[in-house]
Scaffold this motif. Structure first.
Motif, PDB file in Angstrom:
ATOM      1  N   HIS A 204       0.785  -1.233   0.000  1.00 12.60           N
ATOM      2  CA  HIS A 204       0.000   0.000   0.000  1.00 12.60           C
ATOM      3  C   HIS A 204       0.809   1.271   0.000  1.00 12.60           C
ATOM      4  N   GLY A 205       2.133   1.155   0.224  1.00  9.94           N
ATOM      5  CA  GLY A 205       2.941   2.369   0.161  1.00  9.94           C
ATOM      6  C   GLY A 205       3.070   2.888  -1.262  1.00  9.94           C
ATOM      7  N   VAL A 206       2.877   1.984  -2.211  1.00 10.09           N
ATOM      8  CA  VAL A 206       3.165   2.339  -3.601  1.00 10.09           C
ATOM      9  C   VAL A 206       1.864   2.646  -4.323  1.00 10.09           C
ATOM     10  N   ALA A 207       1.685   3.903  -4.717  1.00 10.91           N
ATOM     11  CA  ALA A 207       0.448   4.264  -5.412  1.00 10.91           C
ATOM     12  C   ALA A 207       0.441   3.631  -6.782  1.00 10.91           C
ATOM     13  N   CYS A 208      -0.703   3.116  -7.163  1.00 10.49           N
ATOM     14  CA  CYS A 208      -0.930   2.637  -8.510  1.00 10.49           C
ATOM     15  C   CYS A 208       0.076   1.568  -8.955  1.00 10.49           C
ATOM     16  N   SER A 209       0.322   0.597  -8.109  1.00 12.60           N
ATOM     17  CA  SER A 209       1.104  -0.561  -8.525  1.00 12.60           C
ATOM     18  C   SER A 209       0.125  -1.727  -8.671  1.00 12.60           C
ATOM     19  N   TYR A 210       0.632  -2.901  -9.058  1.00 18.08           N
ATOM     20  CA  TYR A 210      -0.290  -4.024  -9.202  1.00 18.08           C
ATOM     21  C   TYR A 210       0.331  -5.317  -8.709  1.00 18.08           C
ATOM     22  N   ASP A 211      -0.555  -6.309  -8.469  1.00 18.61           N
ATOM     23  CA  ASP A 211      -0.095  -7.608  -7.985  1.00 18.61           C
ATOM     24  C   ASP A 211       0.356  -8.462  -9.165  1.00 18.61           C
ATOM     25  N   LEU A 212       1.379  -9.264  -8.915  1.00 16.26           N
ATOM     26  CA  LEU A 212       1.992 -10.021 -10.000  1.00 16.26           C
ATOM     27  C   LEU A 212       2.033 -11.497  -9.599  1.00 16.26           C
ATOM     28  N   SER A 213       1.395 -12.377 -10.391  1.00 10.95           N
ATOM     29  CA  SER A 213       1.510 -13.803 -10.078  1.00 10.95           C
ATOM     30  C   SER A 213       2.773 -14.332 -10.762  1.00 10.95           C
ATOM     31  N   PRO A 214       3.268 -15.527 -10.346  1.00 11.99           N
ATOM     32  CA  PRO A 214       4.524 -16.024 -10.924  1.00 11.99           C
ATOM     33  C   PRO A 214       4.483 -16.141 -12.449  1.00 11.99           C
ATOM     34  N   ASP A 215       3.317 -16.498 -13.022  1.00  8.55           N
ATOM     35  CA  ASP A 215       3.264 -16.619 -14.490  1.00  8.55           C
ATOM     36  C   ASP A 215       2.547 -15.430 -15.133  1.00  8.55           C
ATOM     37  N   GLU A 216       2.288 -14.402 -14.341  1.00  6.43           N
ATOM     38  CA  GLU A 216       1.641 -13.163 -14.795  1.00  6.43           C
ATOM     39  C   GLU A 216       0.219 -13.385 -15.313  1.00  6.43           C
ATOM     40  N   HIS A 217      -0.387 -14.517 -14.908  1.00  5.15           N
ATOM     41  CA  HIS A 217      -1.791 -14.749 -15.253  1.00  5.15           C
ATOM     42  C   HIS A 217      -2.625 -14.700 -13.976  1.00  5.15           C
ATOM     43  N   VAL A 218      -3.916 -14.472 -14.182  1.00  3.54           N
ATOM     44  CA  VAL A 218      -4.812 -14.294 -13.043  1.00  3.54           C
ATOM     45  C   VAL A 218      -4.982 -15.600 -12.244  1.00  3.54           C
ATOM     46  N   ILE A 219      -5.225 -15.451 -10.946  1.00  2.00           N
ATOM     47  CA  ILE A 219      -5.626 -16.582 -10.100  1.00  2.00           C
ATOM     48  C   ILE A 219      -7.045 -16.288  -9.614  1.00  2.00           C
ATOM     49  N   ILE A 220      -7.979 -17.192  -9.923  1.00  2.00           N
ATOM     50  CA  ILE A 220      -9.368 -17.090  -9.435  1.00  2.00           C
ATOM     51  C   ILE A 220      -9.661 -18.430  -8.782  1.00  2.00           C
ATOM     52  N   ASP A 221      -9.824 -18.459  -7.475  1.00  2.00           N
ATOM     53  CA  ASP A 221      -9.956 -19.764  -6.810  1.00  2.00           C
ATOM     54  C   ASP A 221     -10.593 -19.566  -5.437  1.00  2.00           C
ATOM     55  N   ASP A 222     -10.891 -20.708  -4.792  1.00  2.93           N
ATOM     56  CA  ASP A 222     -11.266 -20.660  -3.378  1.00  2.93           C
ATOM     57  C   ASP A 222      -9.973 -20.646  -2.571  1.00  2.93           C
ATOM     58  N   LEU A 223     -10.030 -20.046  -1.379  1.00  7.43           N
ATOM     59  CA  LEU A 223      -8.877 -20.169  -0.490  1.00  7.43           C
ATOM     60  C   LEU A 223      -8.710 -21.657  -0.212  1.00  7.43           C
ATOM     61  N   PRO A 224      -7.492 -22.192  -0.211  1.00 11.63           N
ATOM     62  CA  PRO A 224      -7.330 -23.637  -0.010  1.00 11.63           C
ATOM     63  C   PRO A 224      -8.119 -24.140   1.197  1.00 11.63           C
ATOM     64  N   GLY A 225      -8.985 -25.123   0.961  1.00 14.20           N
ATOM     65  CA  GLY A 225      -9.767 -25.750   2.030  1.00 14.20           C
ATOM     66  C   GLY A 225     -10.955 -24.923   2.501  1.00 14.20           C
ATOM     67  N   LYS A 226     -11.239 -23.792   1.861  1.00 13.27           N
ATOM     68  CA  LYS A 226     -12.341 -22.928   2.334  1.00 13.27           C
ATOM     69  C   LYS A 226     -13.261 -22.580   1.160  1.00 13.27           C
ATOM     70  N   LYS A 227     -14.271 -23.425   0.976  1.00 12.98           N
ATOM     71  CA  LYS A 227     -15.135 -23.338  -0.196  1.00 12.98           C
ATOM     72  C   LYS A 227     -15.938 -22.039  -0.251  1.00 12.98           C
ATOM     73  N   ASN A 228     -16.192 -21.429   0.903  1.00 17.33           N
ATOM     74  CA  ASN A 228     -17.025 -20.219   0.868  1.00 17.33           C
ATOM     75  C   ASN A 228     -16.205 -18.926   0.879  1.00 17.33           C
ATOM     76  N   ILE A 229     -14.887 -19.058   0.683  1.00 18.35           N
ATOM     77  CA  ILE A 229     -14.061 -17.847   0.579  1.00 18.35           C
ATOM     78  C   ILE A 229     -13.283 -17.902  -0.740  1.00 18.35           C
ATOM     79  N   GLN A 230     -13.661 -17.025  -1.657  1.00 20.49           N
ATOM     80  CA  GLN A 230     -12.971 -16.983  -2.938  1.00 20.49           C
ATOM     81  C   GLN A 230     -11.966 -15.837  -2.945  1.00 20.49           C
ATOM     82  N   PHE A 231     -10.999 -15.920  -3.835  1.00 18.39           N
ATOM     83  CA  PHE A 231     -10.114 -14.777  -4.003  1.00 18.39           C
ATOM     84  C   PHE A 231      -9.696 -14.618  -5.468  1.00 18.39           C
ATOM     85  N   VAL A 232      -9.367 -13.387  -5.793  1.00 18.33           N
ATOM     86  CA  VAL A 232      -8.844 -13.069  -7.128  1.00 18.33           C
ATOM     87  C   VAL A 232      -7.535 -12.348  -6.929  1.00 18.33           C
ATOM     88  N   SER A 233      -6.518 -12.742  -7.675  1.00 16.30           N
ATOM     89  CA  SER A 233      -5.224 -12.079  -7.523  1.00 16.30           C
ATOM     90  C   SER A 233      -4.416 -12.223  -8.809  1.00 16.30           C
TER      91      SER A 233
END
Ligand SMILES: Cc1cc2nc3c(=O)[nH]c(=O)nc-3n(C[C@H](O)[C@H](O)[C@H](O)COP(=O)(O)OP(=O)(O)OC[C@H]3O[C@@H](n4cnc5c(N)ncnc54)[C@H](O)[C@@H]3O)c2cc1C
Length: 273
Positions: A204-233
């Motif tokens: 949060h210190g860096v204005a207007c930066s972005y998150d980077l996955s290892p292969d630079e593609h999106v991750i859309i999934d449930d948190l491991p083992g938690k079916k009712n909590i999804q995340f996008v990163s």
């Protein structure tokens, strides 16, 4: 007893604000939490505009998502009369062997998208303002353009509120527990049947930066083992255009509906090997 929301959105930026909007539009009770008041200058969404490209240089598996995203942006613009999308066309210029350009051409062929391909001499005549070596070529996508990013988030937030969404802004989420989801913040604990985590870049210190996955593609999934909590990163600098379709999709997923898209290329498990 504390209210139990159908869905708690953690991080009401690009993906969170659209998720809140589509949840409210579907008539489910939703709480949108954000550590700031979105849109704001410390989010990845900061700035006026973000490009939307259809024939996708990052790979053709994104094309069905981006085409639905475009439909939803058009729908939002039509329903709210807010000028969110501008169809300017997008011109891609790169060396002939560039995998990005080749992916655009492959995506266009596979999904019958209109593009115009020019060699360097044709492109120099058409766009004399650009200097281009002979080994380059240009691909024009006339249907693409740009989105007004902060305006879009502002519109999603206002519309979601009008449709009944609850807001808890200027509130930092500290932890998330499972069962009924307990979301602990510096303003108390909120309880939901499900949650979506869309907090973007944590730096949060860096204005207007972005998150980077290892292969630079999106991750859309449930948190491991938690079916009712999804995340996008991991939208790695090209994700804003998907906000509309991901909001719609995350809500459908929270409601355990059959999805219109194959999200398997975007699961966390691809990093297991
Ligand atoms: C310079 C630049 C250019 C870009 N160009 C393009 C482009 O042309 N086209 C394109 O499609 N994409 C582009 N992108 C990428 C796109 O902007 C991002 O992928 C997208 O905005 C990410 O959205 P998000 O919802 O993950 O993050 P954000 O929009 O940042 O939302 C995350 C929210 O979570 C909140 N939050 C974080 N932590 C907490 C916490 N603990 N508690 C509560 N709330 C929290 C934040 O306050 C924030 O509002 C670009 C990005 C940048 C930086």
């Amino acid at each position: 007893m504390a209210e139990i929301y159908d869905l708690i959105v953690i991080g009401t930026g690009s993906f969170g604000s659209s998720t809140g909007y589509y949840a409210a539009k579907r008539g489910i009770s939703v709480l949108e939490i954000d550590s700031a008041t979105p849109p704001h200058t410390n989010g990845s969404h900061h700035g006026e505009t973000r490009m939307i490209r259809h024939a996708y240089g990052e790979g053709s598996s994104y094309v069905p998502l981006v085409l639905r995203a475009q439909e939803l942006w058009n729908e939002l613009k039509r329903d709210t009369q807010v000028d969110i999308f501008h169809q300017t066309g997008v011109l891609n210029i790169a060396p002939k062997q560039s995998s990005f350009l080749n992916n655009i051409i492959t995506s266009a062929e596979k999904y019958e998208l209109p593009i115009e391909v020019y060699d360097a001499s044709e492109a120099r005549k058409k766009w004399p303002q650009f200097t281009m070596p002979d080994q380059f070529r240009a691909v024009l996508e006339k249907n693409s353009g740009y989105l007004k990013s902060e305006l879009a988030i502002d519109t999603y937030v206002k519309e979601a509120k009008r449709l009944g969404a609850h807001e808890q802004f200027n509130t930092q989420v500290i932890s998330v527990d499972n069962g009924f989801v307990h979301v602990t913040t510096n303003a108390g604990t909120f309880i939901g049947k499900s949650a979506v985590i869309t907090v973007g870049n944590l730096d949060h210190g860096v204005a207007c930066s972005y998150d980077l996955s290892p292969d630079e593609h999106v991750i859309i999934d449930d948190l491991p083992g938690k079916k009712n909590i999804q995340f996008v990163s991991g939208l790695s600098g090209h994700g804003f255009k998907f906000a509309s379709v991901l909001g719609e999709t995350l809500v459908a997923k929270a409601l355990n509906e059959t999805l219109d898209f194959d999200l398997s290329p975007f699961l966390l498990s691809r990093f297991n090997s």
